[in-house]
Design an enzyme around this catalytic site. Structure first.
Site, PDB file in Angstrom:
ATOM      1  CG  ASN A 149      -0.344   0.305   2.426  1.00  0.00           C
ATOM      2  OD1 ASN A 149       0.787  -0.470   2.779  1.00  0.00           O
ATOM      3  ND2 ASN A 149      -1.041   0.366   2.939  1.00  0.00           N
ATOM      4  CD  GLU A 247       3.784  -1.980  13.273  1.00  0.00           C
ATOM      5  OE1 GLU A 247       2.502  -1.566  13.553  1.00  0.00           O
ATOM      6  OE2 GLU A 247       4.706  -1.779  14.953  1.00  0.00           O
ATOM      7  CB  CYS A 281      -2.850   0.570   7.779  1.00  0.00           C
ATOM      8  SG  CYS A 281      -0.359   1.269   8.437  1.00  0.00           S
ATOM      9  CD  GLU A 460       7.373  -0.587  11.817  1.00  0.00           C
ATOM     10  OE1 GLU A 460       7.304   0.275  11.016  1.00  0.00           O
ATOM     11  OE2 GLU A 460       7.862  -2.109  11.387  1.00  0.00           O
TER      12      GLU A 460
HETATM   13  P1  NAD Z   1      -0.100  -9.381   3.004  1.00  0.00           P
HETATM   14  O1  NAD Z   1       0.060  -9.963   4.462  1.00  0.00           O
HETATM   15  O2  NAD Z   1      -0.399 -10.095   2.191  1.00  0.00           O
HETATM   16  O3  NAD Z   1       1.223  -8.980   2.749  1.00  0.00           O
HETATM   17  C1  NAD Z   1       2.888  -8.471   3.484  1.00  0.00           C
HETATM   18  C2  NAD Z   1       4.054  -8.776   3.669  1.00  0.00           C
HETATM   19  O4  NAD Z   1       3.936  -9.889   3.056  1.00  0.00           O
HETATM   20  C3  NAD Z   1       4.219  -9.451   1.192  1.00  0.00           C
HETATM   21  O5  NAD Z   1       5.324  -8.221   1.132  1.00  0.00           O
HETATM   22  C4  NAD Z   1       3.884 -10.565   1.358  1.00  0.00           C
HETATM   23  O6  NAD Z   1       4.511 -11.202  -0.103  1.00  0.00           O
HETATM   24  C5  NAD Z   1       4.060 -11.480   2.437  1.00  0.00           C
HETATM   25  N1  NAD Z   1       3.929 -12.291   2.532  1.00  0.00           N
HETATM   26  C6  NAD Z   1       2.495 -12.930   2.700  1.00  0.00           C
HETATM   27  N2  NAD Z   1       2.850 -14.163   3.273  1.00  0.00           N
HETATM   28  C7  NAD Z   1       4.088 -14.406   3.597  1.00  0.00           C
HETATM   29  C8  NAD Z   1       4.253 -15.587   4.534  1.00  0.00           C
HETATM   30  N3  NAD Z   1       3.208 -17.002   4.540  1.00  0.00           N
HETATM   31  N4  NAD Z   1       5.407 -15.832   4.872  1.00  0.00           N
HETATM   32  C9  NAD Z   1       6.411 -14.673   4.977  1.00  0.00           C
HETATM   33  N5  NAD Z   1       6.287 -13.006   4.098  1.00  0.00           N
HETATM   34  C10 NAD Z   1       4.592 -13.335   3.674  1.00  0.00           C
HETATM   35  O7  NAD Z   1      -0.515  -7.638   3.313  1.00  0.00           O
HETATM   36  P2  NAD Z   1      -0.671  -6.556   1.793  1.00  0.00           P
HETATM   37  O8  NAD Z   1      -2.073  -7.471   1.111  1.00  0.00           O
HETATM   38  O9  NAD Z   1       0.628  -6.717   1.500  1.00  0.00           O
HETATM   39  O10 NAD Z   1      -1.141  -5.408   2.088  1.00  0.00           O
HETATM   40  C11 NAD Z   1      -2.143  -4.967   3.016  1.00  0.00           C
HETATM   41  C12 NAD Z   1      -1.816  -5.431   4.389  1.00  0.00           C
HETATM   42  O11 NAD Z   1      -1.084  -4.288   5.062  1.00  0.00           O
HETATM   43  C13 NAD Z   1      -3.222  -4.145   5.486  1.00  0.00           C
HETATM   44  O12 NAD Z   1      -4.392  -5.600   5.943  1.00  0.00           O
HETATM   45  C14 NAD Z   1      -3.053  -2.864   5.637  1.00  0.00           C
HETATM   46  O13 NAD Z   1      -3.995  -2.963   7.256  1.00  0.00           O
HETATM   47  C15 NAD Z   1      -1.306  -3.699   6.564  1.00  0.00           C
HETATM   48  N6  NAD Z   1      -0.805  -2.797   6.655  1.00  0.00           N
HETATM   49  C16 NAD Z   1      -0.673  -2.449   7.965  1.00  0.00           C
HETATM   50  C17 NAD Z   1      -0.135  -1.306   8.285  1.00  0.00           C
HETATM   51  C18 NAD Z   1       0.912  -1.087  10.008  1.00  0.00           C
HETATM   52  O14 NAD Z   1       1.603  -0.043   9.859  1.00  0.00           O
HETATM   53  N7  NAD Z   1       0.563  -1.599  10.827  1.00  0.00           N
HETATM   54  C19 NAD Z   1       0.731  -0.315   7.494  1.00  0.00           C
HETATM   55  C20 NAD Z   1       0.808  -0.691   5.973  1.00  0.00           C
HETATM   56  C21 NAD Z   1       0.087  -1.899   5.594  1.00  0.00           C
END
Ligand code: NAD
Length: 486
Positions: A149, A247, A281, A460
């Protein structure tokens, strides 16, 4: 098509499997480049490069490490336009957002931690009988896993403290938006970053992400992404007692009291709901409105949401771009259908938007507002992460707090009232890691950032991030020993 390669040991390399995955431009709905589909072998190679480079990096004077980070930061600003354009193509976000937020903040992350490390220090404790020194040293090789995102913004938010603290890093960007990480690798090479200190390995989470988490030599994982993935990472990391910071998702409330500054609350709520197509997020996705002003506030939001300009992310006047991918668009549309089934009334939007010309296959969704859903409905409980928000009327302060806290998430909250005591009470009662009073997304990078409940583990930001990426040691001795007799 252009190939987005891994960056390992200062070289751009093909994934060891030879496999590449299509990378999409969401506003065109078409693949435009290929990204390395790396696996465990590539993680091993990256680890070897990082391990070889880390001792010399850690041995540099902090001013010297800070100089490298500043050079990276400055080079990002020099390429602001190119990076902003690339981010918008890759992610679908309006260029005015990448230009004003994503890329400047990426540069700022690096500069901030370059400065912060020069002020980071150990501690010293002395009582009647003993003296203790607390030291912070690098962990070694660490990994960062980031989402789509805010691609470059969140990647730099993680690598900056990790590198500043003297670690070598293996970064895994989202496979959905890998392009600016690829550009960053080129920038790092061009500014003369020592080979192997920063490695970028691309590919799918289940392959390369999981391999990073399971690698026995990697000392810490800094993750931002969904709660489902965070849970898997915590389980995988537990076996090796690996350090992790998570996060994760949110279902953030915007709480609007009748005594607020109406126009300011309305304008900011629009931004906090629809910025980046609702894919931040910190976006408020549940808008809680005190009954007295419910209709007026609702009508103001609907009028503004209908007027948002959807269009080509590369056009300067575009306010709403495309959502990031076809599967994500389908997920959002699924929730809109679910809202209808659960008794929700669509006040505006509610459909995919088909735009003309070369945008006709793009993943656009009309800004959508929904009312009439119970607080415990799926659309008020699950993170949708799109240009969709629900409106919920409330009677009084206690009810607002109860609804706001009534999900499994607890990342952020925004509250609007001109009653200072109420702001204080409500802010304290909210189960959230970050609360904004009469504002949204105010970020001082020195402050802790993170969520409670299923939104996060750890914090963080500022010194906490430097501590996360450091090993702590306490060295104590009785007073009067080993000290100068003079
Ligand atoms: P995601 O969990 O699908 O992917 C995030 C990352 O994790 C990607 O690089 C992905 O390839 C990796 N990943 C996926 N499966 C994995 C596994 N089994 N082992 C290790 N790595 C793995 O999330 P997304 O769809 O890319 O992002 C959107 C989500 O991120 C939303 O839920 C949003 O709220 C959250 N987000 C949170 C924050 C925060 O600061 N809390 C900030 C931005 C986004």
């Amino acid at each position: 098509m252009e190939k987005i390669k891994n960056y390992i040991g200062g070289e751009f390399t093909d994934p060891s499997s030879g496999r590449y995955i299509e990378n999409f431009n969401p506003s065109r709905g078409a693949a435009y480049s290929l990204v390395a589909g790396s696996n465990e072998n590539d993680v091993k190679l990256a680890f070897a490069a990082a391990q070889a480079a880390q001792p010399a990096w850690a041995a540099l004077h902090v001013e010297e490490r800070a100089r490298y980070l500043r050079a990276l930061s400055e080079a990002i600003l020099e390429q602001l336009d190119e990076l902003a354009r690339a981010e918008s193509i890759d992610n679908g976000k309006p260029i005015r957002l990448s230009r004003s937020l994503d890329i400047p903040r990426s540069a700022k992350n690096l500069r901030f931690f370059a400065d912060a490390i020069t002020q980071f220090h150990g501690e010293f404790f002395r009582d009647d009988s003993s003296t203790s020194a607390v030291t912070y040293s690098p962990l070694g090789v660490v990994a960062t896993i980031s989402p789509w995102n805010l691609p470059l913004y969140l990647l730099t938010w993680k690598i900056a403290p990790a590198l500043a603290a003297g670690n070598a890093v293996i970064a895994k960007p989202s496979e959905v938006t890998p392009y600016t990480a690829f550009m960053l690798a080129k920038i790092a090479r061009d500014v003369g970053f020592p080979a192997g200190v920063l490695n970028i390995v691309h590919g799918e989470g289940a392959d390369v992400g999981a391999a990073l988490v399971k690698h026995p030599g990697i000392k810490a994982i800094s993750f931002t992404g969904s709660t489902a993935t965070g849970r898997q990472i915590a389980q995988m990391a537990a076996g090796d007692f690996k350090k992790y910071s998570l996060e994760m998702g949110g279902k953030n409330p915007n709480i609007i009291f009748a005594d607020c500054d109406f126009e300011k609350a309305l304008e900011t709520t629009m931004r906090s709901t629809f910025a980046n197509q609702g894919q931040i997020c910190l976006c408020g996705s549940r808008i809680l409105i005190e009954k007295e002003i419910y209709e007026k506030f609702r009508d103001g939001l609907v009028e503004r949401a209908k007027a948002l300009r959807l269009g080509d992310p590369l056009n300067d006047s575009t306010e709403q771009g495309a959502v990031v991918s076809e599967p994500h668009m389908k997920k959002i549309l699924h929730y809109i259908e679910l809202a209808k089934k659960e008794g929700g009334k669509i006040l505006c939007g509610g459909e995919r938007a088909i735009l003309p010309g070369e945008l006709k296959n793009g993943y656009f969704i009309q800004p959508t507002l929904i009312e009439g859903l119970k607080p415990n409905s799926s659309c008020n409980q699950d993170e949708i992460f799109g240009p969709v928000a629900t409106l919920i009327p409330f009677e009084n302060e206690n009810e607002a707090i109860e609804i706001a806290n009534g999900t499994r998430y607890g990342l952020s909250a925004s509250l609007w009232s001109n009653d200072v005591s109420r702001c204080d009470r409500v802010a304290n009662a909210l189960n959230a890691g970050v609360v904004w009073i009469n504002s949204w997304m105010v970020r001082d990078l020195r402050t802790p950032f993170g969520g409670v409940k299923e939104s996060g583990v750890g914090r963080e930001g500022g010194e906490l991030a430097l501590r996360f990426f450091s090993e702590v040691k306490t060295i104590s001795r009785p007073n009067g020993q080993g000290q100068s007799k003079a």
